[in-house]
Scaffold this active site. Sequence first.
Site, PDB file in Angstrom:
ATOM      1  N   ILE A  13       0.831  -1.205   0.000  1.00  0.00           N
ATOM      2  CA  ILE A  13       0.000   0.000   0.000  1.00  0.00           C
ATOM      3  C   ILE A  13       0.869   1.260   0.000  1.00  0.00           C
ATOM      4  CG2 ILE A  13      -1.716   1.292   1.326  1.00  0.00           C
ATOM      5  CD1 ILE A  13      -2.772  -1.417   2.393  1.00  0.00           C
ATOM      6  N   ASP A  18      14.802   1.274  10.190  1.00  0.00           N
ATOM      7  CA  ASP A  18      13.934   0.321  10.880  1.00  0.00           C
ATOM      8  C   ASP A  18      13.088   1.155  11.840  1.00  0.00           C
ATOM      9  OD1 ASP A  18      12.767  -1.473  12.636  1.00  0.00           O
ATOM     10  OD2 ASP A  18      14.525  -2.778  12.730  1.00  0.00           O
ATOM     11  N   SER A  28      -6.302  -1.079  11.195  1.00  0.00           N
ATOM     12  CA  SER A  28      -6.687  -2.299  10.475  1.00  0.00           C
ATOM     13  C   SER A  28      -8.104  -2.685  10.848  1.00  0.00           C
ATOM     14  CB  SER A  28      -5.744  -3.449  10.824  1.00  0.00           C
ATOM     15  OG  SER A  28      -6.254  -4.658  10.278  1.00  0.00           O
ATOM     16  N   TYR A  76      -1.629  -8.757  16.651  1.00  0.00           N
ATOM     17  CA  TYR A  76      -1.711  -7.763  15.573  1.00  0.00           C
ATOM     18  C   TYR A  76      -2.899  -6.824  15.816  1.00  0.00           C
ATOM     19  CZ  TYR A  76      -2.450  -5.823  10.865  1.00  0.00           C
ATOM     20  OH  TYR A  76      -2.664  -4.979   9.801  1.00  0.00           O
ATOM     21  N   LYS A 125      -2.699  -2.817  16.523  1.00  0.00           N
ATOM     22  CA  LYS A 125      -3.376  -1.866  15.626  1.00  0.00           C
ATOM     23  C   LYS A 125      -4.465  -1.078  16.369  1.00  0.00           C
ATOM     24  CE  LYS A 125      -1.415  -1.997  11.608  1.00  0.00           C
ATOM     25  NZ  LYS A 125      -0.913  -0.751  10.994  1.00  0.00           N
ATOM     26  N   TYR A 137      -7.860 -18.066   6.361  1.00  0.00           N
ATOM     27  CA  TYR A 137      -8.133 -16.636   6.506  1.00  0.00           C
ATOM     28  C   TYR A 137      -8.326 -15.970   5.147  1.00  0.00           C
ATOM     29  CZ  TYR A 137      -6.706 -17.400  11.304  1.00  0.00           C
ATOM     30  OH  TYR A 137      -6.626 -17.868  12.586  1.00  0.00           O
TER      31      TYR A 137
HETATM   32  N1  LIG Z   1      -2.905  -5.143   2.935  1.00  0.00           N
HETATM   33  C1  LIG Z   1      -3.815  -5.428   3.857  1.00  0.00           C
HETATM   34  O1  LIG Z   1      -4.586  -6.413   3.706  1.00  0.00           O
HETATM   35  C2  LIG Z   1      -3.962  -4.549   5.083  1.00  0.00           C
HETATM   36  C3  LIG Z   1      -5.148  -4.638   5.830  1.00  0.00           C
HETATM   37  C4  LIG Z   1      -5.305  -3.823   6.955  1.00  0.00           C
HETATM   38  C5  LIG Z   1      -4.294  -2.945   7.317  1.00  0.00           C
HETATM   39  N2  LIG Z   1      -3.149  -2.895   6.574  1.00  0.00           N
HETATM   40  C6  LIG Z   1      -2.103  -1.944   7.018  1.00  0.00           C
HETATM   41  O2  LIG Z   1      -1.675  -1.200   5.901  1.00  0.00           O
HETATM   42  C7  LIG Z   1      -0.301  -0.834   6.077  1.00  0.00           C
HETATM   43  C8  LIG Z   1       0.475  -1.218   4.833  1.00  0.00           C
HETATM   44  O3  LIG Z   1       0.440  -2.640   4.731  1.00  0.00           O
HETATM   45  P1  LIG Z   1       0.751  -3.426   3.387  1.00  0.00           P
HETATM   46  O4  LIG Z   1      -0.418  -4.224   3.045  1.00  0.00           O
HETATM   47  O5  LIG Z   1       1.333  -2.511   2.385  1.00  0.00           O
HETATM   48  O6  LIG Z   1       1.870  -4.432   3.934  1.00  0.00           O
HETATM   49  P2  LIG Z   1       3.142  -5.059   3.240  1.00  0.00           P
HETATM   50  O7  LIG Z   1       2.962  -5.180   1.783  1.00  0.00           O
HETATM   51  O8  LIG Z   1       3.444  -6.271   4.043  1.00  0.00           O
HETATM   52  O9  LIG Z   1       4.251  -3.958   3.508  1.00  0.00           O
HETATM   53  C9  LIG Z   1       4.660  -3.689   4.814  1.00  0.00           C
HETATM   54  C10 LIG Z   1       5.504  -2.439   4.783  1.00  0.00           C
HETATM   55  O10 LIG Z   1       5.921  -2.145   6.103  1.00  0.00           O
HETATM   56  C11 LIG Z   1       7.319  -1.919   6.094  1.00  0.00           C
HETATM   57  N3  LIG Z   1       7.934  -2.384   7.328  1.00  0.00           N
HETATM   58  C12 LIG Z   1       7.731  -3.571   7.954  1.00  0.00           C
HETATM   59  N4  LIG Z   1       8.539  -3.666   9.027  1.00  0.00           N
HETATM   60  C13 LIG Z   1       9.259  -2.510   9.081  1.00  0.00           C
HETATM   61  C14 LIG Z   1      10.245  -2.011   9.957  1.00  0.00           C
HETATM   62  N5  LIG Z   1      10.684  -2.688  11.019  1.00  0.00           N
HETATM   63  N6  LIG Z   1      10.769  -0.794   9.698  1.00  0.00           N
HETATM   64  C15 LIG Z   1      10.338  -0.084   8.636  1.00  0.00           C
HETATM   65  N7  LIG Z   1       9.415  -0.488   7.772  1.00  0.00           N
HETATM   66  C16 LIG Z   1       8.873  -1.702   7.991  1.00  0.00           C
HETATM   67  C17 LIG Z   1       7.842  -2.726   4.934  1.00  0.00           C
HETATM   68  O11 LIG Z   1       9.044  -2.146   4.505  1.00  0.00           O
HETATM   69  P3  LIG Z   1      10.256  -3.024   3.860  1.00  0.00           P
HETATM   70  O12 LIG Z   1       9.654  -3.962   2.881  1.00  0.00           O
HETATM   71  O13 LIG Z   1      11.107  -1.955   3.270  1.00  0.00           O
HETATM   72  O14 LIG Z   1      10.917  -3.724   5.016  1.00  0.00           O
HETATM   73  C18 LIG Z   1       6.718  -2.625   3.920  1.00  0.00           C
HETATM   74  O15 LIG Z   1       6.889  -1.481   3.108  1.00  0.00           O
HETATM   75  C19 LIG Z   1       0.170  -1.555   7.340  1.00  0.00           C
HETATM   76  O16 LIG Z   1       0.170  -0.669   8.422  1.00  0.00           O
HETATM   77  C20 LIG Z   1      -0.861  -2.639   7.538  1.00  0.00           C
HETATM   78  O17 LIG Z   1      -0.964  -3.051   8.875  1.00  0.00           O
HETATM   79  C21 LIG Z   1      -2.961  -3.661   5.482  1.00  0.00           C
END
Ligand SMILES: NC(=O)c1ccc[n+]([C@@H]2O[C@H](COP(=O)([O-])OP(=O)(O)OC[C@H]3O[C@@H](n4cnc5c(N)ncnc54)[C@H](OP(=O)(O)O)[C@@H]3O)[C@@H](O)[C@H]2O)c1
Length: 248
Positions: free
Chosen positions: A20, A66, A143, A156, A160, A201
């Site tokens: 995202i 990080d 979330s 989680y 959140k 899930y």
């Molecule tokens: N996609 C969904 O279904 C969903 C649903 C509800 C909420 N969300 C929320 O939406 C947001 C984006 O999620 P997403 O779906 O894009 O997830 P994703 O594809 O798994 O990406 C996670 C992101 O978080 C970064 N990250 C993880 N650990 C980190 C750390 N220790 N330090 C810095 N950066 C870190 C990663 O960076 P690197 O790859 O550079 O490490 C990556 O860019 C999150 O807050 C997630 O909880 C997502």
Amino acid sequence: MLALPLGGKVALVTGAGRGIGREVALRLARDGAKIVAHYSASKQGAEEVVEEIISHGGDARAFGADVTSARQVGSLFQDIDSSFGALDIVVNCAGLSGGGALQDLDPEQAMRLFAVNTLGPLYVASEAAKRLGEGGRIINFGSTLADFPVAGAGVYSAAKSAIKSFTESWAKDLGSKGITVNTVIPGATSPGMFDRTPEPYRELFENASPFKRVGTATEIAAVVAFLASPEASWVSGAHIRANGAASA
Ligand SMILES: NC(=O)c1ccc[n+]([C@@H]2O[C@H](COP(=O)([O-])OP(=O)(O)OC[C@H]3O[C@@H](n4cnc5c(N)ncnc54)[C@H](OP(=O)(O)O)[C@@H]3O)[C@@H](O)[C@H]2O)c1
């Protein structure tokens, strides 16, 4: 020529190398913002986002940190200070999913989930609060699983859930400076962490919305773009679900 809504603004998007966050960075750049594309492991992904923005005439830089390390987050903001000298919009998008049965608790994984999802946005917002001014924006990521927890993902969901408290508290901290703070609450979204969801899930989330599909990162980025824009000047302390009315 028509003015872009975020023209002249500098926006930090955490986790911009994939998922995202990538779409959010590209969308805010299309709306005119200069982008700080933050990454942790996905350096290449963040650099590709930067190249794409620059190839379309925008301005962007990628910086790593990080978010669980307050020291690294401090360095990230020093990099922003020296490269852009300003900051207007902060999108706390970086997050980490994970879980398991309650009886199989892995304390290290639990600590990591709280550190990335709760402490990370806190460290970022604290540095942002020293820099943002009138018209500033902080957009946190919650979330749907915090509102509708499922078995196996309690840590989680709890991590959140804290985001809503942060948003409401920070909105009060920063409102007197003209800064808004809001939460975007995605449901299952692709590209993003939904793509790595195991069965059963996966099927649950695919059917959790009456639309019978998952959301797209572009749809989430559109909500962020609204909250980041001058149009959202009176929206603060709000939690906006972008989940197709899903209940998981
Ligand atoms: N996609 C969904 O279904 C969903 C649903 C509800 C909420 N969300 C929320 O939406 C947001 C984006 O999620 P997403 O779906 O894009 O997830 P994703 O594809 O798994 O990406 C996670 C992101 O978080 C970064 N990250 C993880 N650990 C980190 C750390 N220790 N330090 C810095 N950066 C870190 C990663 O960076 P690197 O790859 O550079 O490490 C990556 O860019 C999150 O807050 C997630 O909880 C997502």
